[in-house]
Design a protein around this motif. Structure first.
Motif, PDB file in Angstrom:
ATOM      1  N   ASN A  78     -20.029 -43.936  26.735  1.00  8.07           N
ATOM      2  CA  ASN A  78     -19.767 -45.197  26.044  1.00  8.07           C
ATOM      3  C   ASN A  78     -18.256 -45.378  25.865  1.00  8.07           C
ATOM      4  OD1 ASN A  78     -19.463 -47.308  24.294  1.00  8.07           O
ATOM      5  ND2 ASN A  78     -21.186 -46.723  23.004  1.00  8.07           N
ATOM      6  N   ARG A  79     -17.709 -46.367  26.545  1.00  7.88           N
ATOM      7  CA  ARG A  79     -16.253 -46.569  26.542  1.00  7.88           C
ATOM      8  C   ARG A  79     -15.730 -46.916  25.158  1.00  7.88           C
ATOM      9  NH1 ARG A  79     -12.255 -47.673  30.835  1.00  7.88           N
ATOM     10  NH2 ARG A  79     -10.484 -48.569  29.762  1.00  7.88           N
ATOM     11  N   ARG A  80     -16.539 -47.641  24.407  1.00  3.34           N
ATOM     12  CA  ARG A  80     -16.115 -48.030  23.065  1.00  3.34           C
ATOM     13  C   ARG A  80     -15.888 -46.793  22.184  1.00  3.34           C
ATOM     14  NH1 ARG A  80     -16.990 -52.959  20.070  1.00  3.34           N
ATOM     15  NH2 ARG A  80     -16.934 -52.526  17.856  1.00  3.34           N
ATOM     16  N   ASP A  81     -16.808 -45.832  22.293  1.00  3.10           N
ATOM     17  CA  ASP A  81     -16.652 -44.610  21.511  1.00  3.10           C
ATOM     18  C   ASP A  81     -15.483 -43.772  22.013  1.00  3.10           C
ATOM     19  OD1 ASP A  81     -18.652 -44.818  19.545  1.00  3.10           O
ATOM     20  OD2 ASP A  81     -20.179 -44.470  21.061  1.00  3.10           O
ATOM     21  N   GLN A  82     -15.271 -43.774  23.322  1.00  2.00           N
ATOM     22  CA  GLN A  82     -14.133 -43.031  23.876  1.00  2.00           C
ATOM     23  C   GLN A  82     -12.819 -43.609  23.336  1.00  2.00           C
ATOM     24  OE1 GLN A  82     -14.947 -43.481  28.051  1.00  2.00           O
ATOM     25  NE2 GLN A  82     -16.118 -41.586  28.173  1.00  2.00           N
ATOM     26  N   GLU A  83     -12.753 -44.921  23.307  1.00  2.11           N
ATOM     27  CA  GLU A  83     -11.556 -45.585  22.789  1.00  2.11           C
ATOM     28  C   GLU A  83     -11.354 -45.263  21.312  1.00  2.11           C
ATOM     29  OE1 GLU A  83     -11.350 -49.545  25.563  1.00  2.11           O
ATOM     30  OE2 GLU A  83     -11.118 -49.765  23.422  1.00  2.11           O
ATOM     31  N   LEU A  84     -12.486 -45.273  20.606  1.00  2.00           N
ATOM     32  CA  LEU A  84     -12.442 -44.999  19.171  1.00  2.00           C
ATOM     33  C   LEU A  84     -11.903 -43.587  18.908  1.00  2.00           C
ATOM     34  CD1 LEU A  84     -13.180 -46.516  16.606  1.00  2.00           C
ATOM     35  CD2 LEU A  84     -15.447 -45.508  16.701  1.00  2.00           C
ATOM     36  N   LEU A  85     -12.395 -42.645  19.677  1.00  2.00           N
ATOM     37  CA  LEU A  85     -11.942 -41.259  19.538  1.00  2.00           C
ATOM     38  C   LEU A  85     -10.444 -41.164  19.819  1.00  2.00           C
ATOM     39  CD1 LEU A  85     -13.255 -38.324  19.176  1.00  2.00           C
ATOM     40  CD2 LEU A  85     -12.878 -38.117  21.601  1.00  2.00           C
ATOM     41  N   TYR A  86     -10.019 -41.857  20.860  1.00  2.00           N
ATOM     42  CA  TYR A  86      -8.595 -41.836  21.222  1.00  2.00           C
ATOM     43  C   TYR A  86      -7.750 -42.444  20.107  1.00  2.00           C
ATOM     44  CZ  TYR A  86      -4.235 -42.843  23.621  1.00  2.00           C
ATOM     45  OH  TYR A  86      -2.913 -42.919  23.951  1.00  2.00           O
ATOM     46  N   ARG A  87      -8.160 -43.617  19.643  1.00  2.00           N
ATOM     47  CA  ARG A  87      -7.370 -44.321  18.610  1.00  2.00           C
ATOM     48  C   ARG A  87      -7.247 -43.475  17.337  1.00  2.00           C
ATOM     49  NH1 ARG A  87      -5.403 -47.634  21.902  1.00  2.00           N
ATOM     50  NH2 ARG A  87      -6.842 -49.034  22.969  1.00  2.00           N
TER      51      ARG A  87
END
Lengths: 186, 440
Positions: free
Chosen positions: A15-24
């Motif tokens: 899930n790209r949204r969760d990946q982005e969230l983790l990164y942010r």
């Protein structure tokens, strides 16, 4: 289920949204670590990128035991070490210039007024081999034996590098606080 | 201080603790694209491995069934054989016809066979023979073959070099069965079927945390359906392999989520979604800017507009419903093995296999006065899921080509639709497929 578990599961599912969230959420702290271990911003950016790729690809190995942030930090530090090992040859104890240690160690009051940005700048001015050992010993808390394996040097070299790093840092901190005091007085 | 220099260590350790520096822009995109690229071969490897396993199984099954059919044979007398006689062809021109050793019935001596060879000679030879085997040998040596002769409404014996303009007739002796060492008509190995089924959909939940239990307790399956076209190939007498394309629609009702309309005029935030709803199949993101969502005493709705910030009743928002409907549509590509347990007028098959399910549609809505009111979509769904199926098929043969099928089938999804919430929630469905198949 904790939010971080939810995000990790989302990342594992692609899930790209969760990946982005983790990164942010974690990139700023990890980027600070990268800067601490690197000589320039380009290198720090490379370490962050490689480190995060490893984090995403090894999320399934994280057992939810211990701090997730600590787990990510270890991966980032290891990535920095890999980069260091690939770029620097082994060095011996006799490589190190004998630097005269100061007679007395300044007390904490001498350090007053130093901010994290100043500390980062000072630590990044260290020669790479000293910076590595100082970071691993003083910041991460590894022993000289562990550092000797991680950096591929002898324990003696690790101790000497740490000693030299401290001397340089004390001098730099002293001059930094002096400059700051002068600026404040003016 | 026990160690010289520890002060400077502490200064840096404490000073840099929790220190944050924002990374330059663009790093995130390059990381995520690199992660995506690296994950692709893994999926392809899994698909390749699955196909290899299925092909190997099919091949082994085929070999096994061949060995069974070639095993020790003894003469078989065919009882209950239909009155209509099989058509027997010349093998020379077409090698696809299968060679079999069996007895076939012949009509009695009053049947008339037509030949174009020397009638008297053949008739004499046939009359002097005492067994069906010898008669068949005569036919073989004369290069005669038997075929349907629609003009005479019976059987014809015809030499390879035919001369239909000058037919001659001979009588066969009164044997009930003739041995046959000749070529039979090819089997109908292919079939196409149209099948559809209402399905009951639910899920196994092994999550032990309170939120997982709460989510499962508030969700009810919706009436679902599945249907499509299937092709099957008979690889042996009892085994056949089937594939095709199915469309299936699954869904569930999420209770305890209150929805209101008319929120847009109060929403001053820009971009993104204001409401997220946790479900066992992923997180619902409300992308309808006019909708306001809240939950009944649970924390399943994540929002900045909590009760202490915004009260939908004071704002006079229009209540819509107190539940959401989640719907997922999949295109299914099954690979199924069928084993025929009973091969009679009513056949019974054991069915088992795997299906790849490609997510083609995903919607979340609620209903008001029978009309759908769109809420948004479920994020974090697996675009590709793998399911296993097991069933029992009943087949009623209407004719040699047409049959009615009824197949109660249980399907278990090997990977969950989503793993963003809950733990180990594996959906399953049960359906009774019915349809018609045509053999060719």
């Amino acid at each position: 289920m904790s939010e971080i578990k939810k995000i990790i599961k989302g990342c594992l599912a692609g899930n790209r949204r969760d990946q982005e969230l983790l990164y942010r959420r974690h990139s700023a702290k990890l980027y600070a670590v990268c800067l601490q271990y690197s000589g320039n911003e380009e290198e720090a950016r490379d370490i962050l990128q490689e480190g995060f790729i490893k984090i995403f690809e090894n999320l399934d190995h994280y057992k939810h035991e211990g701090s997730f942030e600590g787990w990510m930090r270890r991966i980032t530090v290891n990535t920095a070490l890999e980069k260091f090992r690939s770029r620097h040859n082994l060095y011996r104890v006799d490589d190190i210039d004998m630097i005269q240690e100061p007679d007395a160690e300044p007390d904490n009051q001498d350090y007053a007024g130093l901010e994290a940005n100043d500390l980062l700048e000072i630590i990044r001015e260290l020669p790479t081999k000293y910076r590595m050992v100082f970071n691993l010993y003083a910041i991460e808390g590894y022993s000289h034996k562990e550092i000797s394996t991680m950096v591929n040097i002898s324990e003696g070299t690790s101790k000497s590098n740490l000693s030299r790093a401290r001397v340089i840092l004390q001098r730099r901190v002293g001059s930094y606080t002096g400059i700051k005091k002068n600026v404040a007085n003016e | 201080m026990n160690e010289k220099g520890a002060n400077i260590d502490l200064l840096f350790r404490n000073g840099l603790k929790d220190f944050e520096v924002l990374p330059p822009p663009g790093v995130c995109d390059s990381i995520l694209s690199a992660v995506k690229i690296k994950s692709r071969p893994y999926i392809f490897l899994r698909i390749a491995a699955l196909i290899t396993i299925l092909l190997t199984l099919s091949f082994l099954t085929y070999r096994w069934s061949r060995e069974l059919s070639v095993g020790p044979s003894s003469p078989v007398i065919a009882f209950n054989v239909p009155v209509s006689l099989p058509v027997i062809y010349n093998p020379i021109d077409n090698p696809q016809y299968l060679r079999e050793e069996k007895f076939v019935p012949f009509k009695n001596s009053s049947d008339i066979l037509t030949v174009t060879d020397d009638q008297a000679t053949i008739q004499k030879e046939i009359e002097t023979t005492s067994s069906p085997d010898q008669i068949m040998n005569i036919l073989k040596t004369k290069s005669l073959f038997i075929t349907n002769n629609e003009a005479t409404d019976g059987l014809s014996l015809t030499p390879l070099i035919t001369s239909k303009e000058n037919p001659i007739k001979i009588n066969l002796p009164d044997f009930q069965y003739f041995p046959e060492n000749i070529i039979t008509k090819p089997e109908k190995r292919w079939s196409i079927a149209a099948m559809a089924s209402p399905t009951y959909y639910s899920s196994f939940n092994s999550g032990s945390d309170a939120l997982s239990k709460q989510l499962v307790a508030s969700e009810q399956p919706l009436v679902s359906y599945s249907g499509g076209v299937a092709f099957s190939y008979k690889i042996s007498k009892r085994f056949s392999i089937q594939s095709g394309l199915y469309y299936s629609s699954l869904g569930q009702k999420v209770d305890g989520i209150n929805s209101f309309s008319g929120f847009q005029k109060y929403d001053y935030t820009k971009g993104g979604t204001n409401f997220e709803v946790l479900t066992t199949n992923g997180t619902v993101y409300a992308n309808n800017p006019d909708v306001f969502l809240s939950s009944d005493g649970t924390n399943r709705v994540l929002t900045a507009y909590t009760n202490d910030v915004f009260d939908p009743k004071k704002a006079s928002l229009q209540p819509i419903n107190n539940s959401l409907d989640q719907n997922f549509s999949y295109l299914e590509l099954p690979v199924i093995l069928r084993y025929k347990i009973v091969d009679k007028m009513i056949g019974i098959n054991l069915i088992g296999g795997l299906s790849y399910n490609l997510l083609v549609n995903n919607s979340v809505y609620t209903t008001i006065d029978g009309n759908r009111y769109s809420i948004g979509k479920t994020e974090g769904l697996n675009p590709l899921t793998l399911s296993s199926s097991l069933g029992m098929g009943m087949e009623y043969n209407l004719s040699g080509k047409l049959s009615l099928n009824l197949e109660p089938t249980f399907r278990y999804y090997l990977n969950p639709f989503s793993v963003t919430t809950g733990s180990f929630i594996h959906p399953y469905s049960f359906g009774i497929f019915s349809g018609v198949s045509y053999k060719f």
